[in-house]
Enzyme design. Structure first.
Site, PDB file in Angstrom:
ATOM      1  N   GLU A 180       3.870  -6.020   7.028  1.00  0.00           N
ATOM      2  CA  GLU A 180       3.151  -4.959   7.738  1.00  0.00           C
ATOM      3  C   GLU A 180       3.547  -4.855   9.213  1.00  0.00           C
ATOM      4  O   GLU A 180       3.513  -3.772   9.798  1.00  0.00           O
ATOM      5  CB  GLU A 180       1.632  -5.189   7.626  1.00  0.00           C
ATOM      6  CG  GLU A 180       1.056  -4.963   6.240  1.00  0.00           C
ATOM      7  CD  GLU A 180       1.058  -6.210   5.375  1.00  0.00           C
ATOM      8  OE1 GLU A 180       0.348  -6.220   4.352  1.00  0.00           O
ATOM      9  OE2 GLU A 180       1.772  -7.189   5.731  1.00  0.00           O
ATOM     10  N   GLU A 235      -1.110  -9.484  -1.318  1.00  0.00           N
ATOM     11  CA  GLU A 235      -2.547  -9.723  -1.174  1.00  0.00           C
ATOM     12  C   GLU A 235      -3.263  -9.647  -2.518  1.00  0.00           C
ATOM     13  O   GLU A 235      -4.186 -10.432  -2.781  1.00  0.00           O
ATOM     14  CB  GLU A 235      -3.131  -8.724  -0.177  1.00  0.00           C
ATOM     15  CG  GLU A 235      -2.698  -9.019   1.251  1.00  0.00           C
ATOM     16  CD  GLU A 235      -3.036  -7.909   2.229  1.00  0.00           C
ATOM     17  OE1 GLU A 235      -3.510  -8.223   3.337  1.00  0.00           O
ATOM     18  OE2 GLU A 235      -2.826  -6.720   1.893  1.00  0.00           O
ATOM     19  N   GLY A 256       0.217  -5.257   0.381  1.00  0.00           N
ATOM     20  CA  GLY A 256      -0.946  -5.251  -0.506  1.00  0.00           C
ATOM     21  C   GLY A 256      -0.660  -5.867  -1.849  1.00  0.00           C
ATOM     22  O   GLY A 256      -1.563  -6.402  -2.500  1.00  0.00           O
ATOM     23  N   ALA A 263       0.845  -1.183   0.000  1.00  0.00           N
ATOM     24  CA  ALA A 263       0.000   0.000   0.000  1.00  0.00           C
ATOM     25  C   ALA A 263       0.887   1.242   0.000  1.00  0.00           C
ATOM     26  O   ALA A 263       2.096   1.169   0.216  1.00  0.00           O
ATOM     27  CB  ALA A 263      -0.905  -0.002   1.234  1.00  0.00           C
TER      28      ALA A 263
END
Length: 265
Positions: free
Chosen positions: A139, A119, A116, A73
């Site tokens: 993270e 993911e 992300g 992200a």
């Protein structure tokens, strides 16, 4: 624009269009294709447009540049967020919209697929990875945890022990180990990554689209349902396909020893 859409997809080496295949490129190479709000919005909207296009039968997602599929992200965008602002923005709803896309999605992963980015790759149906690809959920190192499916999909793919290690330490997984553990469909040489993903997409796009979508739906339900419920769901989709023209065409073509002509109905 931070996401480029090529449909039909163009094979990067030959320049030839791949019938029924679309290519979405995350186009923020200067930020290692980090998934900011704009990029995610464009990605989801692109996928939904393609999903409603009867001519699109498979999608490949890749990252621009040679360093990353997506490196997570956009931390600058998230640094000052609060539970209230996150709830109001409801950005994670976009991930559920990806999950509802019916056409198969293949991730072509070169370099880093972290946070992300990992993911997103796992939200796709298959992953073609370069031999130097790296997967991870780091993270924990910035004071949070995966929030877009990392704890759930990684655990289902790798098992509890390995997923727990990766998520609690922020350690990475090489492409070869990811393949050995079932996270990745296939590992290829770096320069062949996109070509291999497009070739696989072309192979799928040449098959009856209704059956492909029904089969994708049934495989995804295997993650979510008990065996009994999953078998019931599979059988229902199997029966429904016998109402399609493609089922009649496929079986007649087999009996007549000719190539079937799929109509998608």
């Amino acid at each position: 624009m931070t996401v480029k859409v090529d449909f039909p997809a163009t094979h990067f080496h030959s320049g030839a269009a791949v019938d029924g295949v679309a290519l979405l490129t995350l186009d923020r190479p200067e930020a290692l294709n980090a998934l900011d709000v704009q990029t995610m919005q464009e990605l989801v909207e692109g996928l939904e447009r393609l999903d409603s296009d009867a001519d699109c039968r498979c999608v490949v997602i890749t990252g621009a540049g040679d360093r990353a599929f997506a490196a997570g992200a956009d931390i600058k965008e998230m640094a000052e967020a609060t539970p209230v602002t996150l709830g109001i923005a409801n950005s994670f709803a976009r991930w559920e919209r990806i999950r509802s896309v019916r056409v198969p999605i293949i991730a072509a992963v070169r370099g880093f697929a972290l946070g992300g980015g990992c993911e997103l790759a796992m939200a796709c149906d298959m992953i073609i990875a370069s031999d130097d690809a790296v997967f991870g959920q780091p993270e924990i190192k910035i004071g949070v945890m995966p929030g877009a499916g990392g704890t759930q999909r990684l655990t289902r793919a790798l098992g509890k022990a390995k997923a727990m290690e990766m998520i609690l330490t922020g350690s990475n997984l090489s492409a070869r180990e990811a393949e050995a553990r079932g996270l990745v469909t296939r590992v290829v040489a770096r320069e062949e990554t996109l070509s291999a993903a497009l070739a696989l997409a072309g192979e799928i796009a040449a098959l009856p689209p209704l059956a492909v979508r029904a089969a994708k739906e049934a495989v995804n339900r295997a993650y979510e349902l008990s065996l009994e419920a999953g078998l019931e769901f599979e059988r229902r989709n199997f029966f429904l396909l016998f109402a399609s023209d493609d089922q009649k065409e496929g079986m007649r073509a087999f009996i007549e020893k000719r190539r079937p002509e799929w109509k998608g109905r």
